[in-house]
Motif scaffolding. Structure first.
Motif, PDB file in Angstrom:
ATOM      1  N   ASP A  30       0.861  -1.174   0.000  1.00  0.00           N
ATOM      2  CA  ASP A  30       0.000   0.000   0.000  1.00  0.00           C
ATOM      3  C   ASP A  30       0.908   1.238   0.000  1.00  0.00           C
ATOM      4  O   ASP A  30       2.084   1.142   0.355  1.00  0.00           O
ATOM      5  N   ASP A  32      -0.175   5.127   0.839  1.00  0.00           N
ATOM      6  CA  ASP A  32      -0.430   6.152   1.858  1.00  0.00           C
ATOM      7  C   ASP A  32      -0.505   5.541   3.258  1.00  0.00           C
ATOM      8  O   ASP A  32      -1.320   4.657   3.509  1.00  0.00           O
ATOM      9  N   GLY A  33       0.332   6.046   4.155  1.00  0.00           N
ATOM     10  CA  GLY A  33       0.320   5.549   5.530  1.00  0.00           C
ATOM     11  C   GLY A  33       1.156   4.300   5.715  1.00  0.00           C
ATOM     12  O   GLY A  33       1.375   3.866   6.842  1.00  0.00           O
ATOM     13  N   THR A  34       1.597   3.710   4.591  1.00  0.00           N
ATOM     14  CA  THR A  34       2.449   2.525   4.649  1.00  0.00           C
ATOM     15  C   THR A  34       3.868   2.903   4.240  1.00  0.00           C
ATOM     16  O   THR A  34       4.812   2.722   4.993  1.00  0.00           O
ATOM     17  N   ASP A  71      -1.202  -0.646   6.109  1.00  0.00           N
ATOM     18  CA  ASP A  71      -1.405   0.021   7.397  1.00  0.00           C
ATOM     19  C   ASP A  71      -2.865   0.062   7.821  1.00  0.00           C
ATOM     20  O   ASP A  71      -3.189   0.668   8.834  1.00  0.00           O
ATOM     21  N   ASP A 131      -6.211  -3.179   3.605  1.00  0.00           N
ATOM     22  CA  ASP A 131      -5.037  -3.912   3.116  1.00  0.00           C
ATOM     23  C   ASP A 131      -5.066  -5.362   3.607  1.00  0.00           C
ATOM     24  O   ASP A 131      -4.800  -6.292   2.848  1.00  0.00           O
TER      25      ASP A 131
HETATM   26 MG   LIG Z   1      -2.846   3.117   3.641  1.00  0.00          MG
END
Ligand SMILES: [Mg+2]
Length: 291
Positions: free
Chosen positions: A10, A12-14, A215, A219
């Protein structure tokens, strides 16, 4: 020689630290202004931080997240103590329940048949947020350890990106940090929902030879749909998570002995249900540092 393992990531955020900055600089303050929250904006920030960053709803679409955050806001102790009239969420709930894509275009179409001043306000806010993020030229950095680890993953495995962002945005964000050279396959929202993207990226690989890294619950669910192991990047512990991926989980995965169970337990613990914020359990609210 073609790699016989795939690591699907992933974005974004990962890989990229996008979620906190987008929430704190744009989404939250601009919504507080649009809805006239005044001195209660801090209460809203707490609700929106919990829903978007530290609950099982992390990563859900924008209007779904607002519905959850405003539901918490309406019953927040500071809001009740101030006698602030609760927001009427009927129209927002109806739009979210329609199952339409939560895009500006879909909301515009919905508004033609379901006039709603509240949704008009949210639509104007959504457009203003998109424009402000674009105009800011803000670049989102990768979490510490990401570039080195991506290089190591790419030396042994095929690497795919699976994300609900548009592919053009992904390309730009990853390229800005020289990360695209570690990517063999990049899937954005144009290639469908995450489970569909992962399935297509994983074609030709045995499910046990695919590792999904993410995250958020979306996912994990994509990994479960494919039947492949999942490695979580824990919110607030991203650098540690990447180090553990590089030093422990990925080498174990290559040898076919990665056990996701302990990390899944930590992941579930880190992301509680979105309708049970810590302040309602009588715990002390810990918002963490804002950026
Ligand atoms: Mg994410």
């Amino acid at each position: 020689m073609r790699a016989d393992t795939l690591v699907a990531l992933d974005s974004d955020g990962t890989v990229l630290d996008t979620m906190g900055p987008k929430q704190h600089r744009f989404l939250q303050p601009m919504l507080a202004d649009a809805l006239g929250m005044g001195p209660l904006r801090e209460a809203y920030f707490a609700c929106a931080d919990f829903v978007n960053l530290r609950s099982a709803a992390r990563g859900i679409t924008r209007f779904n997240a607002i519905l959850l955050a405003l539901t918490l806001f309406n019953r927040h102790p500071d809001v009740r103590a101030a006698g602030f009239p609760p927001f009427d969420l009927t129209d927002l709930r109806a739009f979210v329940a329609s199952g339409l894509p939560q895009s500006d275009a879909a909301l515009g179409g919905w508004l033609r048949d379901h006039p709603s001043p509240f949704l008009e306000t949210l639509r104007a806010w959504g457009r203003a947020v998109n424009a402000a993020i674009l105009a800011s030229g803000l670049r989102f950095d990768p979490f510490p350890g990401v570039p080195e680890t991506l290089a190591a993953l790419h030396a042994r495995s095929a690497v795919a990106v699976v994300s609900q962002s548009p592919a053009a945005v992904l390309r730009q964000d990853w390229d800005a940090h020289g990360l695209l050279r570690f990517v063999d396959d990049l899937a954005g929202q144009e290639r469908g929902v995450k489970a569909v993207q992962l399935r297509s990226a994983a074609e030709g690989f045995a499910p046990g030879r695919v590792l999904m890294v993410g995250d958020a619950y979306g996912d994990l669910q994509a990994a479960q749909a494919l039947g492949c192991p999942f490695f979580p990047i824990l919110p607030g512990r991203e650098a540690d998570s990447w180090r553990e991926l590089a030093e422990e989980a990925y080498p174990a995965f290559l040898e076919g002995r990665y056990d996701p169970a302990p990390r899944l337990a930590a992941f579930t613990h880190a992301l509680p249900p979105p309708d049970s914020p810590p302040w309602e359990a009588g715990a002390v609210t810990n918002r963490g540092p804002r950026d």
